[in-house]
Design a protein around this motif. Structure first.
Motif, PDB file in Angstrom:
ATOM      1  N   SER A 129      98.107  -6.591  14.251  1.00 29.46           N
ATOM      2  CA  SER A 129      98.262  -7.869  14.951  1.00 29.46           C
ATOM      3  C   SER A 129      99.231  -7.748  16.119  1.00 29.46           C
TER       4      SER A 129
ATOM      5  N   SER B 163      98.766 -14.857  11.163  1.00 23.59           N
ATOM      6  CA  SER B 163      97.990 -13.710  10.711  1.00 23.59           C
ATOM      7  C   SER B 163      98.390 -13.296   9.295  1.00 23.59           C
TER       8      SER B 163
ATOM      9  N   HIS C 290      90.267  -7.081  14.662  1.00 27.15           N
ATOM     10  CA  HIS C 290      91.105  -7.315  13.491  1.00 27.15           C
ATOM     11  C   HIS C 290      90.187  -7.442  12.286  1.00 27.15           C
TER      12      HIS C 290
END
Length: 196
Positions: free
Chosen positions: A35, A148, A114
């Motif tokens: 991230s 996240s 991601h």
């Protein structure tokens, strides 16, 4: 094995305890690093460095927070260190990298995927992470840990070694800055329609 038992075993150099620590925390470390650094190979490098540091410096762990908080802190620090070192290296080649052989302006495409993002949303997620990457370092870190990694304000405060009110302030400013960035981009906040 309790956390205290694991720490005691790690301090004795127990390889099975270290293997268990890696298995328990590898996804969290990798996803947090990814991230922040936004490149899979870099995130893997950071994760490896994090566990090496944990192994080497477990004696320095004071126990004033959870072990996972300490590992988050190391992950954030290692990730930001990597970004800083890359920025220093990039400064030297910055001007020449802006232009191609025919003096056309070049743009590096974002290559970021991601693991927690659905396939059909990857392009929008990559753009959002590109915008998050433009935030000041502390705002970016707090925002990523909240959104996240889904840490609480208290946990973020412990990881970043700040007060909860400082974290609240960082997140407020991060949201304001992201809103401004979003207004200048094609990506729109959820629920807001694109003009037809």
């Amino acid at each position: 094995m309790t956390e205290l038992e694991m720490i005691q075993q790690l301090r004795k150099g127990n390889e099975l305890a270290f293997k268990q620590l890696v298995e328990d925390n590898q996804d969290m470390v990798y996803n947090t690093a990814l991230s922040i650094v936004q490149h899979a190979a870099d995130a893997e490098d950071v994760a490896q460095e994090v566990f090496i540091q944990v192994y080497r410096s477990i004696d320095q762990f004071k126990g004033d927070s959870r072990l996972s908080t300490w590992i988050y802190r190391i992950t954030v620090t290692k990730s930001l260190d990597l970004i800083r070192s890359r920025k220093r290296k990039k400064r030297f080649a910055f001007v020449t990298s802006l232009f191609g052989p025919n003096n056309e302006i070049l743009h590096d495409p974002v290559n970021f995927h991601h693991p927690g993002v659905e396939l059909d949303q990857k392009e929008q997620a990559a753009e959002l992470f590109r915008l998050i990457d433009q935030l000041p370092e502390n705002q970016k870190t707090a925002f990523i840990l909240l959104k996240s990694e889904e840490l609480s304000y208290q946990e973020i405060a412990q990881v970043m070694e700040l007060s909860v009110s400082a974290v609240e302030s960082l997140l407020f400013r991060a949201r304001q800055n992201l809103r401004k960035l979003l207004e200048t981009q094609t990506i729109k906040p959820k629920g807001q329609q694109q003009p037809k």
